[in-house]
Motif scaffolding. Structure first.
Motif, PDB file in Angstrom:
ATOM      1  N   GLY A   1      76.085  52.397   6.975  1.00 59.04           N
ATOM      2  CA  GLY A   1      76.193  50.955   7.199  1.00 59.04           C
ATOM      3  C   GLY A   1      77.593  50.399   7.019  1.00 59.04           C
ATOM      4  O   GLY A   1      77.788  49.184   7.058  1.00 59.04           O
ATOM      5  N   GLY A   2      78.577  51.280   6.826  1.00 64.05           N
ATOM      6  CA  GLY A   2      79.960  50.812   6.794  1.00 64.05           C
ATOM      7  C   GLY A   2      80.371  50.384   8.190  1.00 64.05           C
ATOM      8  O   GLY A   2      79.849  50.892   9.182  1.00 64.05           O
ATOM      9  N   ASP A   3      81.289  49.414   8.303  1.00 66.36           N
ATOM     10  CA  ASP A   3      81.710  48.925   9.614  1.00 66.36           C
ATOM     11  C   ASP A   3      82.962  49.628  10.118  1.00 66.36           C
ATOM     12  O   ASP A   3      83.215  49.687  11.314  1.00 66.36           O
ATOM     13  N   ASP A   4      83.762  50.122   9.176  1.00 65.98           N
ATOM     14  CA  ASP A   4      85.032  50.732   9.553  1.00 65.98           C
ATOM     15  C   ASP A   4      85.543  51.506   8.346  1.00 65.98           C
ATOM     16  O   ASP A   4      84.974  51.403   7.254  1.00 65.98           O
TER      17      ASP A   4
ATOM     18  N   LEU B   1      84.588  47.703   4.872  1.00 64.99           N
ATOM     19  CA  LEU B   1      85.643  48.625   5.304  1.00 64.99           C
ATOM     20  C   LEU B   1      85.847  49.643   4.185  1.00 64.99           C
ATOM     21  O   LEU B   1      86.253  49.281   3.083  1.00 64.99           O
ATOM     22  N   PHE B   2      85.518  50.898   4.477  1.00 60.38           N
ATOM     23  CA  PHE B   2      85.714  51.940   3.477  1.00 60.38           C
ATOM     24  C   PHE B   2      87.175  52.324   3.368  1.00 60.38           C
ATOM     25  O   PHE B   2      87.861  52.488   4.378  1.00 60.38           O
ATOM     26  N   LEU B   3      87.638  52.452   2.120  1.00 51.37           N
ATOM     27  CA  LEU B   3      88.971  52.996   1.859  1.00 51.37           C
ATOM     28  C   LEU B   3      88.724  54.363   1.263  1.00 51.37           C
ATOM     29  O   LEU B   3      88.182  54.479   0.175  1.00 51.37           O
TER      30      LEU B   3
ATOM     31  N   ILE C   1      90.677  44.136   9.068  1.00 52.12           N
ATOM     32  CA  ILE C   1      89.880  43.090   8.415  1.00 52.12           C
ATOM     33  C   ILE C   1      89.628  41.943   9.402  1.00 52.12           C
ATOM     34  O   ILE C   1      88.516  41.429   9.502  1.00 52.12           O
ATOM     35  N   ARG C   2      90.672  41.579  10.160  1.00 54.16           N
ATOM     36  CA  ARG C   2      90.479  40.508  11.148  1.00 54.16           C
ATOM     37  C   ARG C   2      89.418  40.913  12.174  1.00 54.16           C
ATOM     38  O   ARG C   2      88.540  40.123  12.525  1.00 54.16           O
TER      39      ARG C   2
END
Ligand code: CA
Length: 227
Positions: free
Chosen positions: A94-97, A76-78, A112-113
């Motif tokens: 390739g980041g998921d979110d 998860l990118f911040l 995250i969940r």
């Protein structure tokens, strides 16, 4: 579940670790891309919260390198960057979110969940084995509809077993999942935790769900005739 926080702003890093620990995650924190790489070589993580702009190695490069070697740990990118091009780049690498700073912590936890569920093919925050139900969002364990009070570490171990139903997990795997690098005790006493957990879950003459596999570890299985 064990989460790696990679964020070079120390206040935010500390706050993220606090929030995640309170939500029941095992958390390690690091402040630059190279330190993150070292952590990823040393432990299995269920997810990474990854800042984009980092010293030594930025978040994009880190994810690209991970994916190139076949590592599919959810990321998860911040990001402080709120441009479409940057978000597209992070996802394409390739980041998921992603979440744009400043973000809401409830939303962060929900993402995250979702991200960690997806990895194991789940669509809800409930895990079940027989009549045992674990609600990972509300942090509740129920057997036959009755709530079973669990300590935070007992809950985490049970969640780990249930996410890996029918797979024997070793003492080392459980230690690695439940205790972070900051843990300073001499023994993590996995055996003690498991024996108390089994009493709580399988006591009172119910079908046995948690099994000890001598010399190997522990496994949770569907009760006889259902698994
Ligand atoms: Ca940064």
């Amino acid at each position: 579940m064990r989460i790696l926080v990679v964020e070079d702003e120390s206040d935010l890093n500390l706050l993220l670790r606090k929030v995640l620990t309170k939500a029941g995650y095992t958390v390690d924190g690091c402040f630059d891309g190279e330190d993150a790489q070292a952590h990823l070589l040393g432990a299995e993580y269920d997810g990474i919260l990854l800042d984009v702009m980092l010293p030594k190695k930025d978040g994009y490069t880190l994810v690209k390198e991970l994916r190139d070697k076949g590592d599919d740990t959810p990321v998860l990118f911040l990001t402080a960057r709120d441009s479409v091009a940057d978000r597209v780049k992070g996802l394409d690498l390739g980041g998921d979110d992603y979440l744009v700073k400043p973000f809401d912590f409830d939303e962060l936890l929900a993402r995250i969940r979702a991200m960690t569920r997806k990895r194991v093919g789940l669509h809800t925050n409930r895990l079940t084995v027989g009549d045992l139900v674990l609600d990972t969002q509300r942090r509740l364990a129920l057997r036959g509809g009755e709530e079973i009070p669990l300590l935070p570490k007992e809950f985490s171990i049970l969640e780990y077993l249930m996410r890996n139903k029918e797979t024997v997990l070793s003492r080392e795997q459980i230690e690695d999942q439940i205790w972070n690098y900051d843990y300073a005790g001499s023994s993590n006493n996995v055996d003690g935790y498991l024996s108390r957990l089994r009493k709580k879950i399988d006591g009172d003459g119910q079908d046995k769900l948690i099994h000890t596999v001598r010399g190997v570890g522990w496994v949770i299985r569907e009760p006889d005739g259902r698994g």
